[in-house]
Design an enzyme around this catalytic site. Structure first.
Site, PDB file in Angstrom:
ATOM      1  N   TYR A   1     -87.899  -1.478  50.107  1.00 44.62           N
ATOM      2  CA  TYR A   1     -88.841  -2.596  50.171  1.00 44.62           C
ATOM      3  C   TYR A   1     -88.685  -3.297  51.507  1.00 44.62           C
ATOM      4  CZ  TYR A   1     -91.406  -6.846  48.973  1.00 44.62           C
ATOM      5  OH  TYR A   1     -92.306  -7.884  48.964  1.00 44.62           O
TER       6      TYR A   1
ATOM      7  N   ASP B   1     -83.336  -2.734  58.247  1.00 39.90           N
ATOM      8  CA  ASP B   1     -83.800  -3.888  57.477  1.00 39.90           C
ATOM      9  C   ASP B   1     -82.618  -4.511  56.746  1.00 39.90           C
ATOM     10  OD1 ASP B   1     -84.887  -5.773  55.860  1.00 39.90           O
ATOM     11  OD2 ASP B   1     -86.437  -4.485  54.982  1.00 39.90           O
TER      12      ASP B   1
ATOM     13  N   LYS C   1     -83.446 -14.041  53.964  1.00 40.64           N
ATOM     14  CA  LYS C   1     -82.559 -14.447  52.864  1.00 40.64           C
ATOM     15  C   LYS C   1     -81.376 -15.313  53.327  1.00 40.64           C
ATOM     16  CE  LYS C   1     -84.537 -11.286  49.680  1.00 40.64           C
ATOM     17  NZ  LYS C   1     -85.056  -9.943  49.869  1.00 40.64           N
TER      18      LYS C   1
END
Ligand SMILES: *Cc1c(COP(=O)(O)O)cnc(C)c1O
Length: 455
Positions: A144, A239, A267
């Site tokens: 993702y 990522d 995050k």
């Protein structure tokens, strides 16, 4: 039966928000039931609007590395707020967070702040295409990278396939330049590069796949991607939106000695406020406007409250002893889940990576069909070395995982006062506020919940 406050609020929300939520997994569709409406959080705990408390292993999907409402983070945000919420002009806080990030991840020479992980990945791909003058991007199935159109493609099977859109509204054109390979399948990636290496702008990868449950990279996989990219003039885009400041203080690149060209972050670097970032080698980042011609901008990018929250979170995380204790906590919880599963006779694949962990309930029937025997010997007849667990990519995750059992376990744990992600294909997180007491409570809860979902 009287309705709970969460049920009342969810009924209201469904009239106001699509599916009653602001982001899909929150709606509990994968596990059934009514989402828990949160009233407040403190340390390792959240309390719902019905007054029940839970040990929280979601932590806003990872960002809250110090736990909920950590006093230092809250103070830093309040201090920043008193000086103004946003200026759309540079502030010193951006320099300070950028310095922190660079010190932790030496592959990052320059960094651009954005407001979400989605934006970080989307911009990183634009930059990779601009830097190489090529069009194709390679991702892995089940990886993702946010919801930008080009990344909403998964396809499947061990061979490389051209991505087909996963969502209505994403045109075939938007994903036509996205090529999807199975995670951990280095031979497929090698074959792809051999065939069309000169068209590939970059490979983007989650170092540990954390968005199909937690799937660890097998030996040589990540370094293999890096070498293939270098050999073919493609950019290696790591990522680390989830893994940054999570799997190690220096992220997965620090843990495994990787040297990505571009890193995506999010995050934890926002400590619970909306932040993303992409950074990397100076020669690439200098292509970004206004240093270079690649356009990318943001009204609230580098927002002072978000910078302050990220700084305070990272500073707390890097204080002596904090991170190692969190790693121990994650390992202890995995050990507790494994012990509870063994005791109940439930097949479980669990793993921790730094301060994140995950577990899969394996379907015995699906395992047998796939050629795994009861002693854990795989289809090739060999034993099960740590790197060759049954779930190693998106295809095996979908084929082997018993999602119905996860749903029952999720609700059993909820009743026991433990909040897990409401889907079998998400990762769990610990914070610095999760200590031996929470581990012990989780161990007891897991034993009872496992007994209930056995058989
Ligand atoms: C969460 C996540 C994203 C998207 O970040 P948002 O802030 O939700 O847009 C991208 N990549 C990875 C690996 C993630 O875990």
């Amino acid at each position: 039966m009287t309705r709970s406050r969460s049920e009342e609020l969810f009924a209201q929300a469904q009239a106001l928000l699509p599916g009653g939520v602001s982001s899909p997994v929150r709606a509990f569709r994968a596990v059934g039931g009514t989402p828990v409406f949160v009233e407040r959080g403190s340390g390792a705990f959240i309390r719902d609007v019905d007054g029940r408390s839970y040990i929280d292993y979601v932590l806003s999907w990872g960002p809250l590395a110090l736990g909920h409402a950590h006093p230092r983070v809250v103070a830093a945000v309040c201090e920043a707020a008193e000086r103004g919420l946003s200026f759309g002009a540079p502030t010193e806080l951006e320099n300070r967070l950028a310095e922190r990030i660079r010190a932790a991840m030496p592959s990052i020479e320059l960094v651009r702040f954005v407001t979400s992980g989605t934006e970080a990945c989307m911009s990183a791909l634009r930059l990779a295409r601009a830097a190489t003058g090529r069009t194709k991007v390679v991702k892995f199935a089940g990886g993702y990278h946010g919801h930008a159109d080009a990344m909403l493609a998964q396809a499947g099977s061990g061979v490389a396939t051209f991505g087909l859109p996963d969502s209505p509204g994403v045109t075939p054109g938007a994903t036509a330049d996205t090529i999807v390979v199975e995670y951990n399948d280095l031979p497929a990636l090698k074959a792809l590069f051999a065939e069309r290496g000169d068209e590939i702008a970059c490979v983007i990868v989650e170092p540990c796949a954390g968005n199909m449950g937690l799937v660890l990279p097998e030996d040589g996989f990540l370094h293999g991607i890096q070498s293939l990219c270098r050999a073919h003039g493609a950019l290696f885009v790591l990522d680390e939106v989830m893994t940054g400041f999570r799997v190690a203080p220096g992220g997965a690149q620090g843990l495994w000695g990787l040297d990505p060209d571009i890193t995506c972050l999010g995050k934890v670097i926002g400590g619970g406020l909306p932040v993303g970032a992409y950074g990397g080698k100076r020669r690439f980042l200098e292509l970004v406007a206004p240093a270079g011609p690649v356009y990318q901008a943001g009204t609230l990018a580098g927002n002072p409250l978000a910078m302050a929250a990220g700084l305070a979170t990272i500073e707390g995380l890097l204080a002596p002893g904090v991170f190692p204790a969190m790693v121990e906590t994650a390992q202890a919880i995995v050990a507790a889940l494994e012990a509870a599963a063994d005791e109940a006779g439930v097949p479980l694949q669990a793993a921790a990576c730094g301060t994140m962990f995950g577990f899969f309930f394996l379907s015995p029937e699906a395992l047998a069909r796939a050629g795994w025997d009861e002693a854990g010997r795989g289809p090739d007849g060999r034993g099960r070395p740590p790197g060759r667990r049954p779930v190693r990519d998106f295809a095996t995750a979908r084929r082997l995982v018993d999602t119905a059992r996860y749903a029952r376990f999720f609700h059993a744990m909820l009743e026991e006062g433990v909040y897990l992600p409401p889907s079998a294909f998400e990762s769990c997180f610990v914070s610095a506020a999760h200590g031996p007491r929470e581990v012990e409570a989780t161990r007891r809860a897991a034993r009872r919940a496992m007994a209930r979902v056995a058989g």
